[in-house]
Design an enzyme around this catalytic site. Structure first.
Site, PDB file in Angstrom:
ATOM      1  CD  GLU A   1     -25.308-106.238 -29.578  1.00 32.10           C
ATOM      2  OE1 GLU A   1     -25.550-106.721 -28.444  1.00 32.10           O
ATOM      3  OE2 GLU A   1     -24.993-105.046 -29.756  1.00 32.10           O
TER       4      GLU A   1
ATOM      5  CE  LYS B   1     -26.501-101.864 -29.037  1.00 27.64           C
ATOM      6  NZ  LYS B   1     -25.447-102.774 -28.534  1.00 27.64           N
TER       7      LYS B   1
ATOM      8  CB  CYS C   1     -28.125-105.302 -27.110  1.00 29.55           C
ATOM      9  SG  CYS C   1     -27.605-105.994 -25.513  1.00 29.55           S
TER      10      CYS C   1
ATOM     11  N   GLY D   1      -3.769-125.751  -0.947  1.00 27.89           N
ATOM     12  CA  GLY D   1      -4.512-126.359   0.158  1.00 27.89           C
ATOM     13  C   GLY D   1      -5.509-125.389   0.759  1.00 27.89           C
TER      14      GLY D   1
ATOM     15  CG  ASP E   1      -9.129-117.890  -2.676  1.00 27.39           C
ATOM     16  OD1 ASP E   1     -10.337-117.858  -2.377  1.00 27.39           O
ATOM     17  OD2 ASP E   1      -8.299-117.075  -2.240  1.00 27.39           O
TER      18      ASP E   1
ATOM     19  CG  ASN F   1       6.036-110.076  -3.031  1.00 26.19           C
ATOM     20  OD1 ASN F   1       4.928-110.555  -2.792  1.00 26.19           O
ATOM     21  ND2 ASN F   1       6.272-108.775  -2.990  1.00 26.19           N
TER      22      ASN F   1
ATOM     23  CB  THR G   1      -6.419-119.725  -7.492  1.00 25.72           C
ATOM     24  OG1 THR G   1      -5.288-119.444  -6.681  1.00 25.72           O
ATOM     25  CG2 THR G   1      -6.093-120.858  -8.441  1.00 25.72           C
TER      26      THR G   1
ATOM     27  CD  GLU H   1      -6.246-113.628  -2.312  1.00 20.75           C
ATOM     28  OE1 GLU H   1      -6.176-114.562  -1.507  1.00 20.75           O
ATOM     29  OE2 GLU H   1      -5.958-113.750  -3.528  1.00 20.75           O
TER      30      GLU H   1
END
Lengths: 543, 543
Positions: B41, B112, B148, B297, B300, B377, B401, B406
């Protein structure tokens, strides 16, 4: 018949709050012997409710709220905008509708036919179009009820039409005594004249008065300017509500005139009113009271401080100056002078020690590479971090102060000066910022004269001027408008009288900064095409 | 008849680049005596072209490019997706179309009919639906060409249908020998089985083979997984392309079998492939080569580093550890160990001196208020600033990450850990991050075992654990899924067996963090509802 145009300020998603306003207004109207109260589009849900419409529980709750309003309509009619479920087997399952409530029952329901799906509007995402339209019967009169976009497809008014259908024509062909359009039509510069001409023409053509209630208030990026009114069959305005504020406007069908509030005429005055309304409502509807602004001593942040004081009161605005090694003395002096004149809290937090600690921590990793945009951005991001820290500690909303020209060219630092909860003037080109500042100073000098007279600078490196990196704004702004607002391409813009390579570079610059705009805070929309919700560009793309 | 399913990886907006790929593919096919090449498409423009469609110059240029391809089709056919102007007086003015090119001319054009306008799709914003559909004639065969979504409205397959029309039925009622569907259908977990069952059913029901070419590659948030294939009239797959990579798949209508590449079966393997493809293409198509990742460490960032190394090569990934006073020794040790195992560049940039300089500069302004989220922060934003500085100085793209759990709860810092060009796993819930990490370690331990076994912590205050602020992820994730992906409301979720106040708090938390998500980088979509482009919620809203 006495009709009350209820130009109210709803909150998106706040079904119970909006219901209370609707009921209070109906009760008040009953004491004034009003026959019919006309509320704006999607009164119950606020506008735009966006993906809340996809939540079944939200639509159900909105129906319950409508049922809670119905008993309040003994002896009175009310047209209330709400989400009506579509029970047929195909489609999205929801209509954008107007219920005519009357004598404690739902007298009739009218669905929107034309669903705007362009710019900031996504209505085909949420709604099914009305299969057909029929006039409502109310106290012996035939009302042609339509919703916002329904009136925007007049064949005589437009060249290429977006839609095949014209629901206004479909209604008037069934004979109506009165056209009623309930709207949530956002403010943009220059739009009111278009609306005036179109409404006037439609009323005249169909020889039927047109009652038009528009929403007022700010909802995220959008500013609704009210300006509800009635056009008679000669296409003249009979009654007119205040703009940029809530208003209840009486229209008596038996009178040839009535309340006619003067509206904001001058463009800069209108822009100022719009920005103040959008700013105030965003802060309030997000649950904030106070705002904090980084004051550079430049034009943009000075203007935003003035707008914030007008919108929220001086006790709710805090100005922070964050000088570093490249900040001129005049900048700090101007920032201080502005805050003195505005009477707002003012703090100076020098960023030099923090900047130095970054440079030291990064020195070995930067491997003697020369000072470049990296170090400029570090300074801007320290300032962003400080403003956010004050926000966290004291509950202020951070206002970011960048203008549209900067945002177009990416002449701004992501997470730096772009940081904030609301970008107040991000749809105002720099040349218009100057005009607006002149408007602010029209009676007495509020923004210090030296702020207006100095060449713009980010002051992030030695002797920096905007014009080192950008064309002069009076040259740049029309090019940005052509490319962004008017969808013109390279060839069209070159044909406006520019060198090809010059325009190529500007277009490349605008295109390549999509990633910054993607992460920008919401900005108040005031032009026909603002960056933000109505600007949907790929980030990773070729040319 | 020999058909080549050209599962290519286009670039959005790169008309000339895409044209080159198309022409090369056609030339190659001619040497192999292919009769017909079927591209995905909107081959020419890439998918999704978004607001580029609104630019008249872009549509015109795409038509010129189609005309440049046409002369290449001597003795061969090619189905190419492009933007066809709609010359009638009403509508948007553009179709999403498939041109059948053959023997140096445009043999027929097919528009379409069904325009997806939900989640990440905005097609009603841009396109007019096909007024009608007709089979194409090609070498004596009748081809039922659809695009589609056209195939996604089978009455027998779905309960409530989104559309009234079924273009596949309309085509087969006109007798077709072969159904051809060209797609740009993005990957989401669980979708392939749905597609398989639907395609199989449609081929069987209409007793016609179904040729289906899907796009492959990442475009911003969307990952297209390929998996082009042909279903015979018994609903069985005859030939099947590789998934998650480019492929040219031959289908001979005279043969009952052919190339049948095994596809990625296991869910975590598929998710891993999808994320790697999305990550690689975003970095490349944005013009970057190298990425930088802040390594805490924790799980994520470790996972993102693994994905980045797989996608880009270890020489293109830089890991940065930025310890502060609350960083445990084990965290820094694990980060170092991971980078050693991955063989990537690793740097340690302690943020303690910078953090201290912020605290000193802000002390008098904070007026002895206690340590709170503000100071947390500040640390996260220092790290964001450092990563962005490395990005500026060395041209790295920053990968953020954070995971979906979260992002849903706002347990992340705007401009801090949220900073970056791409949020690699922002649509992967934390419990799935664990599963994916286990998949990564399935043969040998790549992510250190202690990363997987320690309780998750942001390490922004003393002895902090995620579970101090959030419910345990195995409890939380199904609730987030119910509210975000399944559109369930409070009552429905309480009925799943939870306390009302517990769910109320979670919903409040999700709702109130819209402002953060609004400014998040694009994230790779892998579930049926990702935050980002397909999630459009008001920010300022009541409840």
């Amino acid at each position: 018949m006495k009709i009350l145009l209820a130009q109210i300020n709803t909150i998106v998603g706040a079904l119970e709050h909006n219901t209370r306003i609707i009921i209070e207004t109906i009760r008040k109207a009953r004491t004034q012997n009003i026959d019919l109260v006309v509320f704006p589009e999607l009164t119950l849900t606020g506008y735009p409710p966006k993906d809340l419409v996809e939540k079944k529980w939200f639509v159900e709750k909105n129906v319950h709220q409508l049922e809670a309003i119905t008993p309040e309509t003994e002896g009175i009619g009310a047209i209330v905008g709400y989400l009506a479920p579509n029970q047929t087997a195909e489609g999205k399952g929801t209509f954008n509708s107007a219920a005519l409530l009357c004598d404690k029952s739902i007298s009739s329901v009218h669905h929107k036919s034309l669903l705007p799906t362009y710019d900031v509007f996504d209505e085909a995402r949420y709604f099914d179009p009305a299969p057909s339209v029929t006039p409502a019967l109310f106290r012996g009169k035939r009302l042609g009820i339509s919703i916002c976009e329904d009136i925007w497809n007049d064949q005589l008014h437009w060249g290429r039409r977006l839609y095949k259908r014209d629901p206004i024509l479909e209604l008037t062909e069934q004979r109506v005594d009165l056209m009623i359009n309930i709207s949530a039509s956002p403010f943009t510069l220059g739009k009111r004249q278009i609306k005036h001409d179109m409404f006037s023409q439609i009323a005249r053509r169909h020889q039927v008065p047109l009652v038009h209630t528009n929403l007022v208030g700010g909802n995220d990026s959008l500013i609704f300017d009210g300006w509800s009114n009635v056009f008679n069959e000669q296409g003249e305005i009979v009654v007119q509500a205040r703009d940029f504020q809530e208003d209840l406007l009486l229209y008596d069908t038996d009178q040839t005139s009535g309340e006619h509030h003067p509206t904001t005429k001058e463009t800069m005055e209108r822009l100022y009113q719009a920005l103040c309304l959008g700013l105030r409502d965003y802060v309030k509807k997000c649950g904030f009271k106070q705002v904090v602004i980084g004051l550079s001593g430049g034009m943009d942040s000075s203007l935003v401080a003035v707008l914030a004081v007008h919108a929220l009161g001086r006790e709710n605005v805090v100005g922070i100056s964050m000088p570093a090694r490249f900040t001129s003395e005049l900048s700090t002096k101007d920032a201080a002078e502005l805050t003195r004149r505005l009477g707002i809290e003012y703090r100076v937090i020098p960023i030099e020690p923090i900047f130095t600690s970054y440079l030291e921590s990064l020195r070995e990793h930067f491997k003697d590479k020369p000072f470049d945009v990296t170090e400029e951005n570090i300074q801007a991001r320290i300032r962003g971090n400080i403003l956010m820290a004050l926000s966290n500690k004291f509950g202020y909303l951070v206002l970011s102060t960048g203008n549209k020209s900067e945002l177009a060219m990416g002449y701004c630092t992501l997470y730096g000066d772009m940081a904030g909860g609301l970008a107040v003037i991000s749809d105002v080109p720099k040349t218009m910022v100057y005009e607006l500042a002149a408007y602010v100073n029209r009676e007495r000098e509020i923004i210090p004269a030296s702020v207006l007279s100095r060449p713009p600078s980010a002051e992030l490196r030695k002797n920096q001027k905007d014009e080192d990196s950008l064309p002069p704004y009076p040259v740049l702004d029309p090019i940005i408008k052509a490319y962004v607002e008017d969808h013109k391409g390279l060839e069209d813009i070159v044909a406006m009288g520019f060198e090809r390579s010059f325009i190529e570079n500007i277009i490349k610059c605008i295109d390549s900064n999509e990633y910054k705009r993607h992460q920008a805070p919401p900005g108040l929309k005031v032009t026909s095409k603002a960056f933000g919700y109505g600007w949907r560009m790929p980030i990773a793309k070729g040319t």
